[in-house]
Structures are given as structure tokens and as C-alpha cells.
Design an enzyme around this catalytic site. Structure first.
Site, short mmCIF file in Angstrom:
data_model
loop_
_atom_site.label_atom_id
_atom_site.label_comp_id
_atom_site.label_asym_id
_atom_site.label_seq_id
_atom_site.Cartn_x
_atom_site.Cartn_y
_atom_site.Cartn_z
N LYS A 1 0.40 3.08 -7.05
CA LYS A 1 1.07 1.87 -7.01
C LYS A 1 0.54 1.26 -5.67
O LYS A 1 0.73 0.03 -5.61
CB LYS A 1 2.70 2.01 -6.66
N GLU B 1 11.17 -4.88 -8.19
CA GLU B 1 12.02 -4.04 -8.52
C GLU B 1 11.12 -2.58 -8.78
O GLU B 1 10.09 -2.46 -8.12
CB GLU B 1 12.04 -4.49 -10.17
N SER C 1 -0.95 9.72 -12.48
CA SER C 1 -0.58 8.56 -11.68
C SER C 1 -0.01 8.77 -10.35
O SER C 1 0.15 8.02 -9.73
CB SER C 1 -0.09 7.49 -12.59
#
Length: 403
Positions: free
Chosen positions: A95, A117, A382
């Protein structure tokens, strides 16, 4: 000459075929136009790109490596599994690749606050990190259910200086967190940037987040070729909104490499038991973009479920919908139980604890390896599983290591 895929998609209006676009209220048209124009300019600016490059190298710790999972591959007795280690990126997930870039964009636009969010909390932690780095305020909206489930990440966000706002309506998970963040952003579009956390939302976010995440695919392609002398036979990643998947897929779209999007099959095929949008959904508009979404009997976004809080979303990024519609990507499914099994197997055979979201892709890779013993499989790992260990040990007994 034909334009390369990434230069031609999306079109000027943000459409990947019929998917994408910007279906937004009039008061958001100007803010999103400003973001689009700023990104078009900055994406060609050496100063912006050079600063981002330095941040990635000296702050994030990029490039992240590829790890060959010899123990797991031998245990399965099939194809060879490799991991792109985004769990080793600063903050523990992919991210930060787009959050640092979005924060840099916010500074260019003169914004004072980042708002977003989060589901599993990884996007929230990454954005709070970026806000701290650039001296911006930060407000993260998170479903009440996910706040309880992902407590370690909530504490991390608060330590980093972010305000965590619980979404208390509906199912109190990721979809409701997006609703809540949009509502808060509408109250002050002049001073806030809504830093959307995946390849979803109105144009330009699906394109912009894909481009910021493409560093994963660029690195992986070069690293895998250096390791093996060829490209992988198959690349796979979990898909909720789909930012980590688009990041790694982007480098291989024009190659003869199979691409598998792994969706959360949850605990069944009935409505509310899964989050497999591409598998069970149909075309529809939600959160400002047209894509494939799960619907209830009245055509509204359906309730969803996944053990992975970051992938329990009733739609999917429009580029994923497009690539699947033209047959460029295939769909894999992974249940909650299969994800937990992969969580433990990767931990006990390789010493790598994956995020539950990433464990979905690992589980599918394990199944695929058994059926395709001569192939090489590259998984985008990830994120790491620190955030999930309390939930896992409380709900799923730790098994003895498989022999």
C-alpha cells in the site's frame, strides 16, 4: 505503431472498454478534474518522479526481493512457487507504493489533510505513515467490525497520528468505510485529498493507483528473469479492489504469461458468504465507477464476506473487469479455510507469515502447482500477517507442522 497497453488504457474519460469512468455528484467534478490534471502533469515531471524514486529507495526499502519457496514447492511436489515480497516493503504491505505518491500529489495541490478508507488496516497504516512523513493531517475511516478484528493496525494508525473514524452502519466493513470516507470528503474538498486505497473509485484513481503500483511488476519482471533466465509461466495475486494485482500484472499484460486473479470464496456461494465479484457479479455502478459488482435482489451492493478484511468488497477495479472480459486474466477462487491452511503452511515451511489477504493467492498457487508440476508460479505476497495473528490463533488452532 500501436500504443503499449499501459499508454492506451484507460481512455481520456477513464474507461477500460465499458468499465470505469467517473459517476460522481456535481460538487466532486472539479476536485477530481484537478486531481487528474495534476497527475497528468506530475507523472511527466522529473522532479516528482525523482523524489518518488528516492523515497522508494531510501525510505520504503525498495526494491523488494523475490524469494524462491523451495521448501513449500518440495512439500507440494508440483510447480515451483516464487514470492514477490511486498511484505518487506515499509509498513508491511504494497500500500505504501501509492500512499507516498498520493501524499506527494496532495502537497502539490496544497491540501492539508489526507482522508481514506481501510479494510484490513494496511492502507490506513500506509497513509498515516505518508501523512507523518509529509506533515499532513490524516483521517482513516474503518468498519467497526474490522476495527475489532485488526486491532494491531488500528493502534499503529493512532501511534502515527491518524484519527480513526469507525463506520457503524450496514455490515460495518470495507464498503461502509468507503461510504463514510466519501461523506467526510464531501464536507471539505478544498483542504482534503481523498486518497483512495485501491484501483477503484472515479477516474483518475484506477489509473493513478495502478501506475504507482506498477513498480511491483517492473521490479518482479526484471528480478525473475535475472533469477531464472525466463519469465514465469503464471503470475497470481489476491483481488478485492485489486491494487496489488494490477501492480504486478501491469508488467506482464503484453507477455505470454498467464495471469490469475484470486477472489475470496469465503464460506459458500450464497449471497453474503463470499466476496467473489468477478465470479458471481454483474455490471453495475458503485462508489463512482462502473464495474462488475455483487448485487442483492433489489440491485443494490450485496453483503459480502471474507476472512481477509482487505478484500471483502462488493465490486472490483474496472481494469480487472475489463481484462477478465477480454480473456486476458483468469479467475481463481480461495475459501476462508484454504486461506488459513496456506497461512500456516507458508509460515511453517518457509518462515514467512503472510497477510490473510495474500494467503488467498498463496493457497491458489499451491493448488495450481499440484495441477501444473512443470510450471513456475510467481505470487505477489502483498502483505505480512502481523495484523492477523491474534485473530487467527483465537479462531483457528495452530496445527502441527506437516511432515
Amino acid at each position: 505503431m500501436k500504443k503499449p497497453y499501459l499508454d492506451s488504457m484507460p481512455d481520456a474519460n477513464g474507461f477500460f472498454g465499458k468499465f470505469g469512468g467517473a459517476f460522481i455528484p456535481p460538487q466532486l467534478e472539479k476536485p477530481f478534474q484537478d486531481i487528474n490534471e495534476a497527475y497528468d502533469k506530475l507523472s511527466k515531471s522529473f522532479e516528482f518522479l525523482d523524489e518518488l524514486k528516492k523515497i522508494r529507495k531510501h525510505y520504503q526499502g525498495r526494491p523488494t526481493p523475490i524469494t524462491y519457496c523451495k521448501n513449500l514447492s518440495d512439500f507440494i511436489g508440483g510447480g515451483q512457487i516464487y514470492l514477490k515480497r511486498e511484505d518487506l516493503n515499509h509498513t508491511g504491505a504494497h500500500k505504501l507504493n501509492h500512499c507516498m505518491a498520493e501524499a506527494l500529489l496532495a502537497k502539490y495541490l496544497g491540501k492539508k489533510k489526507l482522508i481514506a478508507e481501510t479494510g484490513a488496516g494496511q492502507h490506513g497504516v500506509a497513509l498515516a505513515t505518508a501523512a507523518a512523513y509529509f506533515g499532513l493531517e490524516c483521517e482513516i475511516h474503518m468498519g467497526e467490525v474490522d476495527i475489532a478484528k485488526e486491532h494491531p493496525n488500528v493502534v499503529r494508525m493512532q501511534i502515527l497520528g491518524a484519527k480513526v473514524v469507525p463506520a457503524t452502519h450496514g455490515l460495518k466493513t470495507l464498503k461502509e468505510a468507503v461510504d463514510s470516507a466519501f461523506d467526510a470528503y464531501l464536507k471539505d474538498t478544498d483542504n482534503q485529498l481523498f486518497a483512495i486505497g485501491s484501483v477503484v473509485g472515479p477516474h483518475p484513481f484506477p489509473k493513478m493507483v495502478r501506475d504507482f503500483q506498477s513498480v511491483v511488476g517492473i521490479e518482479a519482471k526484471e528480478q525473475f528473469f535475472e533469477m531464472t533466465g525466463k519469465l514465469p509461466d503464471m503470475v497470481t495475486a489476491c483481488v478485492g479492489g485489486g491494487s496489488n494485482a494490477m501492480g504486478i500484472f501491469s508488467a506482464f499484460i503484453e507477455d505470454s504469461v498467464k495471469l490469475y486473479s484470486v477472489e475470496p470464496a469465503g464460506k459458500g456461494s450464497n449471497i453474503g458468504e463470499h466476496s467473489a465479484s468477478l465470479t458471481y457479479g454483474s455490471e453495475g455502478v458503485m462508489h463512482g465507477f462502473n464495474s462488475i459488482m455483487l448485487k442483492d435482489s433489489e440491485g443494490n451492493p450485496a453483503p459480502v464476506h471474507s476472512i481477509g478484511s482487505g478484500i471483502d468488497y462488493p465490486s472490483v477495479g474496472p481494469e480487472h473487469a475489463y481484462l477478465n472480459s477480454i480473456g486476458r486474466t483468469s479467475i481463481g477462487l480461495c475459501s476462508d479455510d484454504e486461506a488459513v491452511d496456506a497461512f500456516y503452511k507458508l509460515s511453517q515451511h518457509e518462515g514467512i507469515i503472510p497477510a490473510l489477504e495474500s494467503a488467498h493467492a498463496v493457497a491458489f498457487a499451491m493448488k495450481y502447482a499440484k495441477e501444473n508440476p512443470k510450471e513456475s508460479i510467481l505470487v505477489n505476497l502483498s502483505g505480512r500477517g502481523d495484523k492477523d495473528i491474534d485473530y487467527i490463533v483465537e479462531n483457528y488452532p495452530i496445527p502441527l507442522k506437516d511432515i
